[in-house]
Each structure stands twice: as structure tokens, then as C-alpha cells.
Design a protein around this motif. Sequence first.
Motif, PDB file in Angstrom:
ATOM      1  N   MET A   1      -9.643  -3.888   0.918  1.00  0.00           N
ATOM      2  CA  MET A   1      -8.248  -3.527   0.697  1.00  0.00           C
ATOM      3  C   MET A   1      -7.588  -4.552  -0.219  1.00  0.00           C
ATOM      4  O   MET A   1      -8.080  -5.665  -0.384  1.00  0.00           O
ATOM      5  N   ALA A   2      -6.447  -4.195  -0.754  1.00  0.00           N
ATOM      6  CA  ALA A   2      -5.829  -4.995  -1.809  1.00  0.00           C
ATOM      7  C   ALA A   2      -4.631  -5.802  -1.302  1.00  0.00           C
ATOM      8  O   ALA A   2      -3.992  -5.450  -0.305  1.00  0.00           O
ATOM      9  N   ARG A   3      -4.326  -6.868  -2.038  1.00  0.00           N
ATOM     10  CA  ARG A   3      -3.087  -7.610  -1.835  1.00  0.00           C
ATOM     11  C   ARG A   3      -2.069  -7.031  -2.826  1.00  0.00           C
ATOM     12  O   ARG A   3      -2.244  -7.134  -4.053  1.00  0.00           O
ATOM     13  N   ILE A   4      -1.023  -6.412  -2.288  1.00  0.00           N
ATOM     14  CA  ILE A   4      -0.058  -5.680  -3.101  1.00  0.00           C
ATOM     15  C   ILE A   4       1.289  -6.379  -3.043  1.00  0.00           C
ATOM     16  O   ILE A   4       1.871  -6.545  -1.966  1.00  0.00           O
ATOM     17  N   VAL A   5       1.789  -6.777  -4.201  1.00  0.00           N
ATOM     18  CA  VAL A   5       3.111  -7.376  -4.315  1.00  0.00           C
ATOM     19  C   VAL A   5       4.073  -6.298  -4.805  1.00  0.00           C
ATOM     20  O   VAL A   5       3.850  -5.684  -5.851  1.00  0.00           O
ATOM     21  N   ILE A   6       5.132  -6.066  -4.029  1.00  0.00           N
ATOM     22  CA  ILE A   6       6.144  -5.075  -4.390  1.00  0.00           C
ATOM     23  C   ILE A   6       7.429  -5.818  -4.725  1.00  0.00           C
ATOM     24  O   ILE A   6       7.967  -6.557  -3.892  1.00  0.00           O
ATOM     25  N   ILE A   7       7.919  -5.620  -5.927  1.00  0.00           N
ATOM     26  CA  ILE A   7       9.173  -6.235  -6.350  1.00  0.00           C
ATOM     27  C   ILE A   7      10.299  -5.273  -6.006  1.00  0.00           C
ATOM     28  O   ILE A   7      10.404  -4.197  -6.578  1.00  0.00           O
ATOM     29  N   GLY A   8      11.123  -5.653  -5.022  1.00  0.00           N
ATOM     30  CA  GLY A   8      12.183  -4.764  -4.545  1.00  0.00           C
ATOM     31  C   GLY A   8      11.676  -3.734  -3.566  1.00  0.00           C
ATOM     32  O   GLY A   8      12.010  -2.551  -3.667  1.00  0.00           O
ATOM     33  N   GLY A   9      10.890  -4.168  -2.601  1.00  0.00           N
ATOM     34  CA  GLY A   9      10.221  -3.233  -1.698  1.00  0.00           C
ATOM     35  C   GLY A   9      10.973  -2.852  -0.447  1.00  0.00           C
ATOM     36  O   GLY A   9      10.455  -2.075   0.358  1.00  0.00           O
ATOM     37  N   ALA A  10      12.194  -3.358  -0.261  1.00  0.00           N
ATOM     38  CA  ALA A  10      12.910  -3.064   0.984  1.00  0.00           C
ATOM     39  C   ALA A  10      13.977  -1.987   0.811  1.00  0.00           C
ATOM     40  O   ALA A  10      14.798  -1.786   1.693  1.00  0.00           O
ATOM     41  N   GLY A  11      13.957  -1.282  -0.307  1.00  0.00           N
ATOM     42  CA  GLY A  11      14.950  -0.240  -0.536  1.00  0.00           C
ATOM     43  C   GLY A  11      14.525   1.100   0.015  1.00  0.00           C
ATOM     44  O   GLY A  11      13.707   1.190   0.936  1.00  0.00           O
ATOM     45  N   HIS A  12      15.077   2.166  -0.569  1.00  0.00           N
ATOM     46  CA  HIS A  12      14.850   3.510  -0.037  1.00  0.00           C
ATOM     47  C   HIS A  12      13.397   3.945  -0.157  1.00  0.00           C
ATOM     48  O   HIS A  12      12.808   4.455   0.801  1.00  0.00           O
ATOM     49  N   VAL A  13      12.798   3.749  -1.313  1.00  0.00           N
ATOM     50  CA  VAL A  13      11.392   4.121  -1.472  1.00  0.00           C
ATOM     51  C   VAL A  13      10.507   3.200  -0.653  1.00  0.00           C
ATOM     52  O   VAL A  13       9.570   3.648   0.025  1.00  0.00           O
ATOM     53  N   GLY A  14      10.797   1.901  -0.676  1.00  0.00           N
ATOM     54  CA  GLY A  14      10.011   0.947   0.094  1.00  0.00           C
ATOM     55  C   GLY A  14      10.035   1.212   1.583  1.00  0.00           C
ATOM     56  O   GLY A  14       9.081   0.889   2.296  1.00  0.00           O
ATOM     57  N   THR A  15      11.117   1.806   2.075  1.00  0.00           N
ATOM     58  CA  THR A  15      11.204   2.171   3.488  1.00  0.00           C
ATOM     59  C   THR A  15      10.002   3.009   3.908  1.00  0.00           C
ATOM     60  O   THR A  15       9.498   2.877   5.031  1.00  0.00           O
ATOM     61  N   TYR A  16       9.519   3.837   3.004  1.00  0.00           N
ATOM     62  CA  TYR A  16       8.367   4.701   3.291  1.00  0.00           C
ATOM     63  C   TYR A  16       7.069   4.141   2.722  1.00  0.00           C
ATOM     64  O   TYR A  16       5.994   4.312   3.317  1.00  0.00           O
ATOM     65  N   LEU A  17       7.160   3.484   1.568  1.00  0.00           N
ATOM     66  CA  LEU A  17       5.947   3.009   0.902  1.00  0.00           C
ATOM     67  C   LEU A  17       5.293   1.862   1.649  1.00  0.00           C
ATOM     68  O   LEU A  17       4.059   1.852   1.833  1.00  0.00           O
ATOM     69  N   VAL A  18       6.072   0.884   2.064  1.00  0.00           N
ATOM     70  CA  VAL A  18       5.487  -0.301   2.692  1.00  0.00           C
ATOM     71  C   VAL A  18       4.708   0.055   3.959  1.00  0.00           C
ATOM     72  O   VAL A  18       3.537  -0.349   4.105  1.00  0.00           O
TER      73      VAL A  18
END
Length: 312
Positions: A1-18
Motif C-alpha cells: 500500500m502507498a503513503r498518500i499525502v493529501i493537500i487540503g484533505g479535511a474538506g468536503h471531498v476529503g470527508t469521504y476520500l480519506v
Amino acid sequence: MARIVIIGGAGHVGTYLVPRLVEAGHQVVNVTRGLSRPWLPHAAWAQVETVVMDRTAEEAAGRFGAAIAGLTPDIVIDMICFTPESAAHLADALEGRVQHFLHVGTIWVHGTLTTVPAREEDPRSPFGQYGIDKSRIEDMLLDRARRGRLPATVVRPGHIVGPGWAPLNPAGHFNPQVIRDIRDGKTLALPNFGLETVHHVHAEDVAQVLALAIDNRSASVGEAFNAVSPAAVTLRGYAEAMFRWFGHAPALTFQPFDDWKEGVAPEDAQATLDHIIRSPSHSIAKAERLLGYRPRWTSLQAVQDSVAHLLS
């Protein structure tokens, strides 16, 4: 599995993506200014590494790209890049250092449409600073991907909706009073004949496209994908559906735009013009074919999910 860095991951899309990425076994790092929180709780957030960083300040100091690279990501997802200079700064730092780079763009890169639904490969004629800048970012990233310099993918959301979001409403702007008036059965005036289109997407479905692009890297690198619902809606059809959803018969009137705008706030009139002059309607056939995208939400279902939370 990968190490994924999300810039701005706590918003609306990140709510589901993370949570989706964590449940798939990835190690997720959320880079944030520390001001946002996911809109829905999920146990997966306890497994997420949070890095507080002010992108604007770090870019001004010339440090942001190096700071992201220093987090040793396999994959980077950039949710909040809006200028070509910002995109180039990060891309320069990540060349040769990541397996996959995903940029969240916008359907506004298309500008006005010639045929509908618009496909990703159709000619673009963006206008307005936001659409022009996003188009330039997209061209730069995909050119680097074609040259083998950066394995980039672009995802183009439509009008994002979901919990915590005031949706683009049937009058073509974001003032929540329109939804309240429909709820109360009040007559709604629409510009022209209400036949211009808007194309929503639920934040969960944007997250789906991003996750599928990661899962299907060989098919997604060097490509752009529309992330929208299965079909756009006309302002009139949208309004009528919302009246019925609240238990009312539709109560609509129509006016030429120049007359209609006299009855709304200037900022609302401008927002409506920005949307109806583009009248977005976009195809998801490419994402369906290459990624297996299957939207969970129609436009109306996505809006109604937003409204249910907005009025609760």
C-alpha cells in the motif's frame, strides 16, 4: 500500500476520500492549515497523520514543494491549487520523487460548450481567471506526464455538494434563501426560460473518482476525468423537482435575465450569470470506461442530501 499525502484533505471531498483510502490500507497524511474538520465523523481519521502547514506562507518563502517532498509520499493529491505558479512550484519539487500526482481541477476549464455532454478531449475555451488558470495548470501537468517527467492525473469536479455545503440552487447562485423559499412554497423567479443547465456532483463521488484513479494508475496517468453526476439538470427542472420534494406544486415565473437580476442581490446575479453563461453538461463515459466510475448520486439526490443537512 502507498503513503498518500493529501493537500487540503479535511474538506468536503476529503470527508469521504480519506476514510476510503485508509480502509483500503493506505497510509494517509493530511496537510492542512488546521482550520478545517471533516464534515462527517469516521474512525479512520484516528489513523491519519496531520501536518499543519500554511501553503501560502510556505510558497512565498519558496519552501512548500520541498516540504511536501520531505514527507516522502508515494502519491500526492492536491485539492487546493489555483494558480499555474503554485502548480509549477509543487510539480518541480515532486518530479522523479512520486509514483502518482493527482490534481483536483474543475469543469470550468471548458468555458462555453459547443456540444453536450462535453467530453474531456473536446476543445476548451475557458474564460474568467479561475477557469483560465485551472486550464493552464491542467495543460502543464498533463504535458509533464506525456514527457515522462511527472505521472499526473487531473480530476475535474462539477458543482460539489454534500453535507455542510450550501448547494448551487435552482436560481443559479448560492444564497440559501432560495431553498428556504421553495421549502415554504413561495413563488420563485428564474432567469430566461430556466433552460440553462448546471451539473452537480456529490463530494463522495469526487472521492470515488480520485480513489479509482489511484487504483487504476496505468489508465489514469496523463489523463483528465470529469467527476460529475450522470446528468446535468436545467434550472427549471431542478426547481420543479425541489418544489415537489418539499411537497409543493411548482410555482415559477420567468423573466429575461436583465429584468430578473434587478430583483436579486448583485453578487447573486453575478454568480447566476457565471453559471448560466457556461451551462455545464459533461460526459462521464471516459471515467466509466477507464476507471469503472459508477456515481452513487444523481444531481438531484446529491443536492437533496446537501439540503437535508443545511435545513436540519
